[in-house]
Design a protein around this motif. Sequence first.
Motif, PDB file in Angstrom:
ATOM      1  N   ASN A   1      -6.842 -11.784   0.389  1.00  0.00           N
ATOM      2  CA  ASN A   1      -6.932 -10.553   1.465  1.00  0.00           C
ATOM      3  C   ASN A   1      -8.198 -10.066   2.403  1.00  0.00           C
ATOM      4  O   ASN A   1      -8.018 -10.507   3.327  1.00  0.00           O
ATOM      5  N   MET A   2      -9.350 -10.138   1.839  1.00  0.00           N
ATOM      6  CA  MET A   2     -10.704  -9.291   2.528  1.00  0.00           C
ATOM      7  C   MET A   2      -9.937 -10.534   3.802  1.00  0.00           C
ATOM      8  O   MET A   2     -11.373 -10.696   5.155  1.00  0.00           O
TER       9      MET A   2
ATOM     10  N   LYS B   1      -8.582  -9.690   6.146  1.00  0.00           N
ATOM     11  CA  LYS B   1      -8.832  -8.414   7.468  1.00  0.00           C
ATOM     12  C   LYS B   1      -9.663  -8.676   7.693  1.00  0.00           C
ATOM     13  O   LYS B   1     -10.541  -8.177   8.405  1.00  0.00           O
TER      14      LYS B   1
ATOM     15  N   SER C   1      -8.713   4.176   2.390  1.00  0.00           N
ATOM     16  CA  SER C   1      -8.480   3.425   1.795  1.00  0.00           C
ATOM     17  C   SER C   1      -9.685   2.351   0.974  1.00  0.00           C
ATOM     18  O   SER C   1     -10.815   2.357   1.982  1.00  0.00           O
TER      19      SER C   1
ATOM     20  N   ASN D   1     -10.650  -7.999  11.819  1.00  0.00           N
ATOM     21  CA  ASN D   1     -11.291  -7.035  12.253  1.00  0.00           C
ATOM     22  C   ASN D   1     -10.548  -5.376  11.427  1.00  0.00           C
ATOM     23  O   ASN D   1     -10.617  -4.678  12.567  1.00  0.00           O
ATOM     24  N   ASP D   2      -9.638  -5.704  10.511  1.00  0.00           N
ATOM     25  CA  ASP D   2      -8.966  -4.367   9.943  1.00  0.00           C
ATOM     26  C   ASP D   2      -9.586  -4.229   8.809  1.00  0.00           C
ATOM     27  O   ASP D   2      -8.535  -4.861   7.334  1.00  0.00           O
ATOM     28  N   LEU D   3     -10.576  -3.685   8.500  1.00  0.00           N
ATOM     29  CA  LEU D   3     -11.212  -3.267   6.562  1.00  0.00           C
ATOM     30  C   LEU D   3     -10.551  -2.331   5.872  1.00  0.00           C
ATOM     31  O   LEU D   3     -10.486  -1.152   7.123  1.00  0.00           O
ATOM     32  N   PRO D   4     -10.826  -2.763   4.673  1.00  0.00           N
ATOM     33  CA  PRO D   4     -10.526  -0.508   4.370  1.00  0.00           C
ATOM     34  C   PRO D   4     -11.501  -0.128   4.468  1.00  0.00           C
ATOM     35  O   PRO D   4     -12.524  -0.480   5.193  1.00  0.00           O
TER      36      PRO D   4
ATOM     37  N   TYR E   1     -19.691  -6.605   8.844  1.00  0.00           N
ATOM     38  CA  TYR E   1     -18.991  -5.694   8.480  1.00  0.00           C
ATOM     39  C   TYR E   1     -18.961  -4.472   8.238  1.00  0.00           C
ATOM     40  O   TYR E   1     -18.472  -3.664   7.933  1.00  0.00           O
TER      41      TYR E   1
ATOM     42  N   TRP F   1     -16.963   0.427   6.445  1.00  0.00           N
ATOM     43  CA  TRP F   1     -16.603  -0.790   7.537  1.00  0.00           C
ATOM     44  C   TRP F   1     -17.322  -0.233   8.579  1.00  0.00           C
ATOM     45  O   TRP F   1     -16.908   1.463   8.700  1.00  0.00           O
TER      46      TRP F   1
ATOM     47  N   GLU G   1       0.208  -0.945  -0.001  1.00  0.00           N
ATOM     48  CA  GLU G   1      -0.030   0.393   0.416  1.00  0.00           C
ATOM     49  C   GLU G   1       0.925   1.388   0.146  1.00  0.00           C
ATOM     50  O   GLU G   1       2.448   1.062   0.264  1.00  0.00           O
TER      51      GLU G   1
END
Length: 433
Positions: free
Chosen positions: A94-95, A98, A52, A102-105, A121, A329, A26
């Motif tokens: 990737n998703m 994430k 993001s 519990n750390d999503l875009p 989410y 999110w 990123e």
Amino acid sequence: MKKWKLSLALTLVSAVAISGCSQRPESASPAPAPTSGKESSNSNSMAKKTLSMMSNVADQPVQEVYRQILNDFSKENPDIAVNIQFPGSAYENNMKVKMAANDLPDVFDTHGWAQVRYGEYLADLKDEPWAKQLTDTIKNVVTDKAGKVYVLPLSEAKDGIMYNVEMLKKYNLEPPKTLDELIAAAEKIKKESGGKTTPFFLSGIDESTIGTYFDYFANSLLISPESNSAADLLKNTFDWNKWNVLPEKLLDIKNRGLINEDFLTAKRSEIPAAFAAEKVAFVLLAPSFVDAVNKIKPDMKVGLMPIPSMSTNDKPNFSGGERATMGIWKDSKNMAESKKLLQFFAKPANMTKIANVTKLQPGLKGIESKHDLTEYYEKYADIRVFPYFDRVYLPNGMWSVMSKSGTELLAGRITPKEYTANMKQEVERLRKN
């Protein structure tokens, strides 16, 4: 084509369907809209917030439209930067990571699974100004019974059969309305072309081409008729003997010589060239197929027809649901800025740009579009659209089973009844997990 498919086998199938490269790290540094690569940012020295954003879009022309819209957004909102990534085939993995963390875009694409996979989410967008514009065919897909709106649907699918328009005219054929009519048309084309055209193209390597047949025609067989099996499928009381018709019909098509003989070794990527050379008449692929054909043969007209019914007592239909979406999110620290971004994408001019480049129906009402398939969407505007069969009626993991078992069937390694028995067994196993 397309439940929370946890198996590695399905991940490989998904990778076939979504062309892409490895993900790059990123970056939130200033960068112009690139012509290649997996990420870009419209950040600048004035930015106070950086969003993001991750998208499942794989086609480069569509990615470029996204970047154009983001550049326009940055001009109107210089205090907001957007770092967008296009991970390609790595998107689902990737998703998964994430979601586990519990750390999503801030903003991400649900690619068909807004409620089932990503629902817990996602923030509720029912109060957004564009929410009242959801089309009748997508509203129930992205809205639950409580009224929660999960995503902004940038595009929705109305999948049918792509066909060679001039070829049907040449052989005095109308778009078939039943599967038997489709088989009869295919036989006429093969015979009168002197064998030059083998009407259908399937790939045992890219098994999603086979799985798509079952997914589309399962709706025609089991969901579309007035007396249907929808309730039994949902309650797990379905009589699986009824499924036998699907593998029997596919095997019959193969035995009639209407499928490419090299289906076990043929690749999905070969279909546009074969279609352009008039070696194929009908394909079950997404609308981006039109561009792939026209790059080879610009003057070839590709048509779209609904999926034929399984009997004369029923009518054709489309298979559909989400395609490209934007959800937020629920724990985003940039909620206001993220909603502003979705509102910008929802502007009619931007929705039109996306519709024209994807050749898909916009998910909002009142959006104009003009592209190769517009005339067919208008012609078939009243045709019913059913959600993709596997997303509603099969448990997670069945897409892989459906596709791989189809290859085994065509290769002669299992019978239609064995195919059906395998489906029943795997559905029961996966529902227990």
